[in-house]
Design an enzyme around this catalytic site. Structure first.
Site, PDB file in Angstrom:
ATOM      1  N   ASP A 144      -0.230   5.127   0.963  1.00 55.40           N
ATOM      2  CA  ASP A 144      -0.549   6.191   1.912  1.00 55.40           C
ATOM      3  C   ASP A 144      -0.532   5.667   3.349  1.00 55.40           C
ATOM      4  O   ASP A 144      -1.224   4.706   3.685  1.00 55.40           O
ATOM      5  CB  ASP A 144      -1.921   6.789   1.598  1.00 55.40           C
ATOM      6  CG  ASP A 144      -1.935   7.464   0.233  1.00 55.40           C
ATOM      7  OD1 ASP A 144      -1.124   8.376   0.028  1.00 55.40           O
ATOM      8  OD2 ASP A 144      -2.747   7.065  -0.622  1.00 55.40           O
ATOM      9  N   ASP A 167       0.876  -1.158   0.000  1.00 55.66           N
ATOM     10  CA  ASP A 167       0.000   0.000   0.000  1.00 55.66           C
ATOM     11  C   ASP A 167       0.926   1.225   0.000  1.00 55.66           C
ATOM     12  O   ASP A 167       2.142   1.085   0.189  1.00 55.66           O
ATOM     13  CB  ASP A 167      -0.885  -0.029   1.244  1.00 55.66           C
ATOM     14  CG  ASP A 167      -1.737   1.211   1.378  1.00 55.66           C
ATOM     15  OD1 ASP A 167      -2.417   1.584   0.406  1.00 55.66           O
ATOM     16  OD2 ASP A 167      -1.723   1.821   2.468  1.00 55.66           O
TER      17      ASP A 167
END
Length: 239
Positions: free
Chosen positions: A27, A25
């Site tokens: 953020d 991922d």
């Protein structure tokens, strides 16, 4: 080393499946952009006397931008359409996201995996425009990932996290797609953890310290920081 200690070490190392590919991922995991999203969202909410707090944020972390924004609008009863919200968000995007920084342990881990020939990818709920704003000053670092799937705009990703589709699409775009069981996901958000687990992948979670423990229970492994990750636990080359 005693026989008992030797057996214990083997059992510990065998707690997890061996993996060959890694998906990150972005953020809140690679970049400090979850804090920057909070700033940008609050800038919009403040104009209507509303507070974008943690109880709202935790529900939308990892979701596609349109779903996340509509949740905030509905929850806080802000009189804007999604398109109006998007315009206000985009107007501050370059300024806010120019402050993005790599989080602790990120550079070391990614560079290590790349140097050892481990295929690494990104699966982010971000849009392409937001991705560019966040990463343009980190272009050399992000050039190490292939594929990079931006679920906010990607036509093949119809359902954002916590649906597993995002991770399955990302996996399909590796040059030689592995079985999902051979993939290790790194996530910070509960929605992302669920998506990875539902895709039949193992998930290492590095949550915000405010995330309740019960929302971390589905993760394969929970760490305070990527600095604490030991690649050999999953059959990856050690540092």
């Amino acid at each position: 080393m005693s026989i008992y200690m030797h057996i214990s070490k083997i059992c510990y190392l065998n707690m997890y499946r061996r993996v060959t590919h890694v998906i990150f991922d972005m953020d809140g995991l690679l970049l400090n952009t979850e804090d920057l999203y909070t700033m940008a969202f609050q800038n919009i909410c403040s104009a209507y006397g509303k507070t974008y707090d943690w109880s709202i944020k935790i529900k939308i972390m990892g979701k596609k931008p349109d779903i996340a924004a509509q949740y905030v609008l509905d929850c806080l009863e802000i009189p804007l359409t999604y398109l109006q919200w998007k315009e206000k968000f985009n107007s501050q995007m370059d300024t806010v996201f120019s402050k993005s920084k790599l989080l602790p342990g990120v550079q070391k881990l990614v560079s290590h995996l790349k140097s050892k020939g481990i295929p690494i990818a990104i699966c982010s709920g971000s849009s392409k425009a937001a991705y560019i704003a966040k990463t343009s000053h980190h272009s050399e670092f992000f050039s190490q990932f292939n594929p990079i799937v931006l679920c906010g705009d990607d036509p093949e990703v119809k359902h954002g996290k916590p649906h597993p589709e995002a991770y399955l699409v990302t996996n399909s775009r590796f040059q030689s797609p592995p079985d999902p069981e051979s993939v290790l996901v790194f996530e910070d958000a509960p929605n992302g953890v669920v998506a990875g687990i539902e895709a039949n992948m193992q998930v290492v979670m590095v949550p915000d310290q405010r995330v309740p423990k019960e929302l971390t229970d589905k993760a394969t492994l929970v760490l305070k920081s990527l600095e604490d990750f030991k690649p050999e636990l999953f059959g990856l080359p050690p540092f």
